[in-house]
Design a protein around this motif. Structure first.
Motif, short mmCIF file in Angstrom:
data_model
loop_
_atom_site.label_atom_id
_atom_site.label_comp_id
_atom_site.label_asym_id
_atom_site.label_seq_id
_atom_site.Cartn_x
_atom_site.Cartn_y
_atom_site.Cartn_z
N LEU A 1 0.84 -1.20 0.00
CA LEU A 1 0.00 0.00 0.00
C LEU A 1 0.87 1.25 0.00
N GLU A 2 1.95 1.22 0.78
CA GLU A 2 2.86 2.37 0.81
C GLU A 2 3.48 2.57 -0.56
N ARG A 3 3.89 1.49 -1.19
CA ARG A 3 4.47 1.58 -2.53
C ARG A 3 3.46 2.07 -3.56
N LEU A 4 2.20 1.66 -3.39
CA LEU A 4 1.13 2.08 -4.31
C LEU A 4 0.70 3.52 -4.06
N GLY A 5 0.88 3.98 -2.81
CA GLY A 5 0.36 5.29 -2.44
C GLY A 5 -1.16 5.26 -2.31
N LEU A 6 -1.69 4.09 -1.91
CA LEU A 6 -3.14 3.91 -1.80
C LEU A 6 -3.52 3.46 -0.40
N GLU A 7 -4.81 3.48 -0.14
CA GLU A 7 -5.38 2.97 1.11
C GLU A 7 -5.93 1.57 0.85
N PRO A 8 -6.12 0.76 1.91
CA PRO A 8 -6.57 -0.62 1.69
C PRO A 8 -7.90 -0.71 0.95
N ALA B 1 -17.95 -12.08 -3.02
CA ALA B 1 -18.87 -12.64 -2.02
C ALA B 1 -18.34 -12.39 -0.60
N ASP B 2 -17.03 -12.57 -0.40
CA ASP B 2 -16.45 -12.34 0.93
C ASP B 2 -16.68 -10.91 1.40
N ALA B 3 -16.57 -9.97 0.49
CA ALA B 3 -16.76 -8.56 0.85
C ALA B 3 -18.20 -8.31 1.29
N LYS B 4 -19.13 -8.91 0.58
CA LYS B 4 -20.54 -8.74 0.94
C LYS B 4 -20.83 -9.41 2.27
N GLU B 5 -20.24 -10.59 2.47
CA GLU B 5 -20.43 -11.32 3.73
C GLU B 5 -19.88 -10.51 4.91
N LEU B 6 -18.75 -9.85 4.71
CA LEU B 6 -18.15 -9.04 5.76
C LEU B 6 -18.84 -7.68 5.94
N GLY B 7 -19.65 -7.29 4.95
CA GLY B 7 -20.31 -5.99 5.01
C GLY B 7 -19.35 -4.83 4.77
N LEU B 8 -18.34 -5.06 3.94
CA LEU B 8 -17.30 -4.05 3.71
C LEU B 8 -17.82 -2.71 3.22
N LYS B 9 -18.90 -2.74 2.45
CA LYS B 9 -19.38 -1.46 1.91
C LYS B 9 -19.81 -0.50 3.01
N ASP B 10 -20.11 -1.04 4.18
CA ASP B 10 -20.53 -0.20 5.30
C ASP B 10 -19.38 0.18 6.24
N TRP B 11 -18.17 -0.34 5.98
CA TRP B 11 -17.03 -0.03 6.84
C TRP B 11 -16.56 1.38 6.60
N ARG C 1 -14.05 4.39 5.98
CA ARG C 1 -12.82 4.50 5.19
C ARG C 1 -12.03 5.67 5.74
N ASP C 2 -11.40 5.43 6.89
CA ASP C 2 -10.63 6.48 7.55
C ASP C 2 -9.43 5.86 8.24
N ALA C 3 -8.55 6.70 8.74
CA ALA C 3 -7.30 6.23 9.36
C ALA C 3 -7.57 5.24 10.50
N GLY C 4 -8.62 5.47 11.26
CA GLY C 4 -8.93 4.58 12.38
C GLY C 4 -9.39 3.20 11.95
N SER C 5 -9.85 3.07 10.71
CA SER C 5 -10.34 1.79 10.20
C SER C 5 -9.32 1.07 9.33
N ARG C 6 -8.20 1.70 9.07
CA ARG C 6 -7.19 1.17 8.15
C ARG C 6 -6.74 -0.25 8.54
N ASP C 7 -6.42 -0.46 9.82
CA ASP C 7 -5.94 -1.78 10.25
C ASP C 7 -7.01 -2.86 10.08
#
Length: 120
Positions: A45-52, A61-71, A73-79
């Protein structure tokens, strides 16, 4: 340089074909088998200059199961995002090429692959 691929992915196969056609020196990481650690993901990510969340395949399917769209997107959620990518590597956008100059690109197009090849 190293390229993270899923052999079933047509964009990965196209990127490999282009690297081979250009005579590039690279190593392949099949990231679904050789799963990147959280530190590996942080480094790329550092090399890309992007966030996760920028390299997350949110339609999987895994993303939908985890509910990622509702997570958040800020520094506190990066980990939390990084942990999810390491635990569910299928969520990582591909292919990712780490270039010789210390940068990286998400190489989903021929232009992006050529960009990585030109980074010395």
């Amino acid at each position: 340089m190293e390229i993270w691929i899923n052999p079933a992915c047509s964009k990965c196969r196209s990127a490999l074909s282009l690297l081979d056609a250009e005579g590039a020196d690279y190593t392949v990481r099949r990231y679904l088998e050789d799963v990147p650690s959280e530190d590996d993901i942080r480094a790329v990510l550092e090399r890309l200059g992007l966030e996760p969340w920028d390299i997350t395949r949110t339609q999987e399917a895994d993303a939908k199961e985890l509910g990622l769209k509702d997570w958040a997107r800020d520094a506190g959620s990066r980990d939390r995002w990084i942990a999810a990518l390491s635990a569910h590597p299928k969520l990582i956008q591909r292919p990712i090429i780490t270039a010789e100059d210390g940068t990286a690109v998400v190489a989903r197009s021929e232009d992006a692959v050529r960009d990585a090849l030109g980074r010395h």
